[in-house]
Design an enzyme around this catalytic site. Sequence first.
Site, mmCIF file in Angstrom:
data_model
loop_
_atom_site.group_PDB
_atom_site.id
_atom_site.type_symbol
_atom_site.label_atom_id
_atom_site.label_comp_id
_atom_site.label_asym_id
_atom_site.label_seq_id
_atom_site.Cartn_x
_atom_site.Cartn_y
_atom_site.Cartn_z
ATOM 1 N N ARG A 44 1.211 -1.822 0.265
ATOM 2 C CA ARG A 44 0.082 0.054 0.062
ATOM 3 C C ARG A 44 1.130 0.815 -0.150
ATOM 4 N NH1 ARG A 44 -5.277 -1.882 3.526
ATOM 5 N NH2 ARG A 44 -5.564 -3.734 2.693
ATOM 6 N N ASP A 151 -16.753 7.395 10.222
ATOM 7 C CA ASP A 151 -15.911 6.923 9.622
ATOM 8 C C ASP A 151 -14.923 7.924 9.894
ATOM 9 O OD1 ASP A 151 -15.198 3.781 8.181
ATOM 10 O OD2 ASP A 151 -13.682 5.065 8.060
HETATM 11 C C1 LIG Z 1 -14.290 -3.213 8.010
HETATM 12 S S1 LIG Z 1 -14.899 -1.713 8.683
HETATM 13 C C2 LIG Z 1 -16.191 -1.888 8.860
HETATM 14 C C3 LIG Z 1 -17.238 -1.931 8.355
HETATM 15 C C4 LIG Z 1 -18.917 -2.359 9.204
HETATM 16 N N1 LIG Z 1 -19.144 -1.970 9.737
HETATM 17 C C5 LIG Z 1 -19.461 -3.642 8.828
HETATM 18 O O1 LIG Z 1 -18.914 -4.448 9.677
HETATM 19 O O2 LIG Z 1 -19.260 -3.985 7.086
HETATM 20 C C6 LIG Z 1 -13.477 -0.747 9.350
HETATM 21 C C7 LIG Z 1 -14.173 0.072 9.002
HETATM 22 O O3 LIG Z 1 -13.373 1.794 10.518
HETATM 23 C C8 LIG Z 1 -12.313 2.439 10.500
HETATM 24 N N2 LIG Z 1 -11.963 2.958 11.058
HETATM 25 C C9 LIG Z 1 -10.414 2.254 10.939
HETATM 26 N N3 LIG Z 1 -10.035 2.338 12.410
HETATM 27 C C10 LIG Z 1 -11.103 3.757 13.192
HETATM 28 C C11 LIG Z 1 -10.854 4.941 14.128
HETATM 29 N N4 LIG Z 1 -9.915 5.036 14.844
HETATM 30 N N5 LIG Z 1 -11.966 5.939 14.252
HETATM 31 C C12 LIG Z 1 -13.429 5.485 13.033
HETATM 32 N N6 LIG Z 1 -13.122 4.936 12.185
HETATM 33 C C13 LIG Z 1 -12.360 3.752 11.673
HETATM 34 C C14 LIG Z 1 -11.892 1.923 8.752
HETATM 35 O O4 LIG Z 1 -11.962 3.276 7.626
HETATM 36 C C15 LIG Z 1 -13.347 1.085 7.966
HETATM 37 O O5 LIG Z 1 -13.865 1.597 7.064
#
Ligand SMILES: C[S@@+](CC[C@H](N)C(=O)[O-])C[C@H]1O[C@@H](n2cnc3c(N)ncnc32)[C@H](O)[C@@H]1O
Length: 280
Positions: A44, A151
């Site tokens: 990445r 997010d």
């Molecule tokens: C795998 S996705 C989960 C999406 C959804 N909740 C689901 O279960 O399908 C994880 C998300 O967490 C967000 N994320 C990671 N670290 C974060 C943080 N410190 N604060 C807020 N969001 C965060 C990422 O940007 C990503 O979009």
Amino acid sequence: MNAPTTSPIMAALTDEEFQKIAAIASEEAGLSIPDSKRSLVQSRISRRLRHLRLPTCRDYLQLLSDAPSEKRELVSILTTNVSSFYRESHHFEFLRKTIFPSIPTRLNQGDRVRFWSAGCSSGEEPYTLAIELLKAIPEAASSDLLILASDIDPKILERAKTGTYSPSAVDTIAPEDRKKFLTASSDDDEMFSVGDELRNLVRFRELNLHATWPMRHPFDVIMCRNVVIYFDEHRQRELWPRFREMLVPGGRLILGHSERIHPIESSGFTTESVTVYRRT
Ligand SMILES: C[S@@+](CC[C@H](N)C(=O)[O-])C[C@H]1O[C@@H](n2cnc3c(N)ncnc32)[C@H](O)[C@@H]1O
């Protein structure tokens, strides 16, 4: 991403470079990046270097220290954004059976009802919730009921706001619901766009779960699924009391399939269903 074809291949990350990148990801977003993710990080970062036309990771680390805004880009490229409509569908079943039945009475009494999709990624989770709410409670559209969808990653939030999905992405939505709540995209009629009824229920906000939360009112349900798995245990533990504070008494916190509140005994939550926790 418009990578020039002549760009050199980035040399393998040194231990020190990898540690520095991991430290920034932890500081900025609470992400825990184990050594096993090294090749993923490498690929990445390498893509980002090509995009920026920077020759080495050392140059990139310099950029990260000179331009703090690049740290957000770094978080964006290191986060996992996988999501889908009706992911872990038993949670929506739980909401239908246990949470939704009492909502109409509360709305009629003039109560506010709030949901929070914390770490909503490209929007499938809050839009699924909106579909289920509108099916169970048609008056939700004209009541004091909202879904906050947040997010850390502004880019993925832009996609979520666009609300446009491929045919395969909407496959898990029942055909009659697709017909009712989605339309053919105005840009590309092969794609589906969420309709206004769904959009009106959802408010998207950029929010880092490890920073201050600006919300003033508590939520009935917080869905934070497949997010804390990327945080180290210390960061996870810091979140449980904060989520508790943001729930009404008896409110629910829903986590992803491989996430658990730990330790549960002192958390102020009880387990109610699979990865569903009730504020005591
Ligand atoms: C795998 S996705 C989960 C999406 C959804 N909740 C689901 O279960 O399908 C994880 C998300 O967490 C967000 N994320 C990671 N670290 C974060 C943080 N410190 N604060 C807020 N969001 C965060 C990422 O940007 C990503 O979009």
